[in-house]
Scaffold this motif. Structure first.
Motif, short mmCIF file in Angstrom:
data_model
loop_
_atom_site.label_atom_id
_atom_site.label_comp_id
_atom_site.label_asym_id
_atom_site.label_seq_id
_atom_site.Cartn_x
_atom_site.Cartn_y
_atom_site.Cartn_z
N VAL A 192 38.62 11.01 4.51
CA VAL A 192 38.32 10.00 3.14
C VAL A 192 37.28 11.26 2.07
O VAL A 192 37.60 10.87 1.29
N ALA A 193 36.66 12.35 3.64
CA ALA A 193 35.95 12.97 2.16
C ALA A 193 36.75 13.63 0.66
O ALA A 193 36.30 13.79 0.17
N ARG A 194 37.86 14.31 1.89
CA ARG A 194 39.15 14.80 0.19
C ARG A 194 39.57 13.65 -0.50
O ARG A 194 38.78 13.78 -2.04
N HIS A 195 39.67 12.21 -0.12
CA HIS A 195 39.62 11.81 -1.04
C HIS A 195 38.70 11.21 -1.86
O HIS A 195 38.84 11.41 -3.07
N TYR A 196 37.74 11.39 -1.42
CA TYR A 196 35.98 10.73 -2.01
C TYR A 196 36.04 11.71 -3.77
O TYR A 196 36.22 11.32 -4.54
N ALA A 197 36.61 12.95 -2.87
CA ALA A 197 36.33 14.34 -3.74
C ALA A 197 37.23 14.25 -4.46
O ALA A 197 37.14 14.93 -5.89
N LYS A 198 38.56 14.53 -4.29
CA LYS A 198 39.70 14.23 -5.65
C LYS A 198 39.98 13.28 -6.33
O LYS A 198 39.71 13.72 -7.90
#
Length: 215
Positions: A183-189
């Motif tokens: 989830v963190a990577r998706h929000y960051a991306k």
């Protein structure tokens, strides 16, 4: 319902009145209790392709005001549009969105965070609950997103607001759970900044969790 919407856009007064009643009823139904028909009519009505054709003479002045009253925000509309919408239809407020005690308007930051979840969560319904759990476990701990960025676990691109739904990879499709890091990577991306997370998402997540689990 599709035929009814077409007739309403064509200016048929009876259809407009019925659409107005159905939308008012749908707006007054809490999100988790909306029927398929209610969701259908709200979704189709706010689609730009269903707007009246340009150049068509308006022979019924009252129909114009009725149509404007039924327009709902688009998914990519700014927070201000959603604030106006939920101020008018408070029973449709999503979980976690608080309101100003004096004006009754939803809080800007809560709307920003709520709309982020709506736009970034998976389109496939079977993954949404799992995504939400990981989202809560990420943002309920203040500073965790910032720490992940500091540690190099996530990279936030310089271009913001490149929102897209979460797409499960092969491992998740084969049974792995969606993780906090996913989830963190998706929000960051998608360009969600550390500042937006700390100013909007983390405070909203705390309230969202309280309402969701009735804490």
């Amino acid at each position: 319902l599709g035929t009814l919407i077409e007739k309403a856009h064509g200016g048929d007064e009876r259809s407009i009145s019925l659409i107005k009643f159905l939308c008012r009823e749908a707006h007054g139904t809490p999100p988790e209790r909306k029927t398929y028909g209610q969701r259908y009519i709200l979704a189709r009505w706010r689609n730009p392709s269903f707007c009246p054709r340009r150049g068509r003479p308006n022979t019924n002045p009252s129909s114009t005001s009725n149509l404007h009253q039924l327009i709902n925000p688009q998914s990519n509309d700014p927070p201000e549009a959603w604030i106006a919408y939920y101020t008018r239809y408070p029973r449709s407020l999503p979980k976690g969105v608080r309101v100003n005690s004096k004006t009754g308007a939803p809080l800007f930051g809560d709307i920003v965070a709520s709309r982020l979840l709506a736009r970034l969560r998976p389109t496939a319904s079977q993954y949404r609950a799992e995504f939400n759990v990981a989202m809560i476990n990420l943002f309920i701990h203040q500073g965790q997103f910032r720490q992940m960025a500091h540690d190099g676990q996530i990279q936030i691109p310089p271009i913001a607001d490149i929102y897209q739904p979460f797409e499960p990879d092969d491992k998740i499709e084969q049974g792995d759970l969606i993780s906090v890091l996913d989830v963190a990577r998706h929000y960051a991306k998608c360009g969600v900044s550390i500042e937006d997370v700390e100013n909007y998402v983390e405070p909203w997540t705390e309230e969202y969790t309280k309402q969701k689990y009735e804490l």
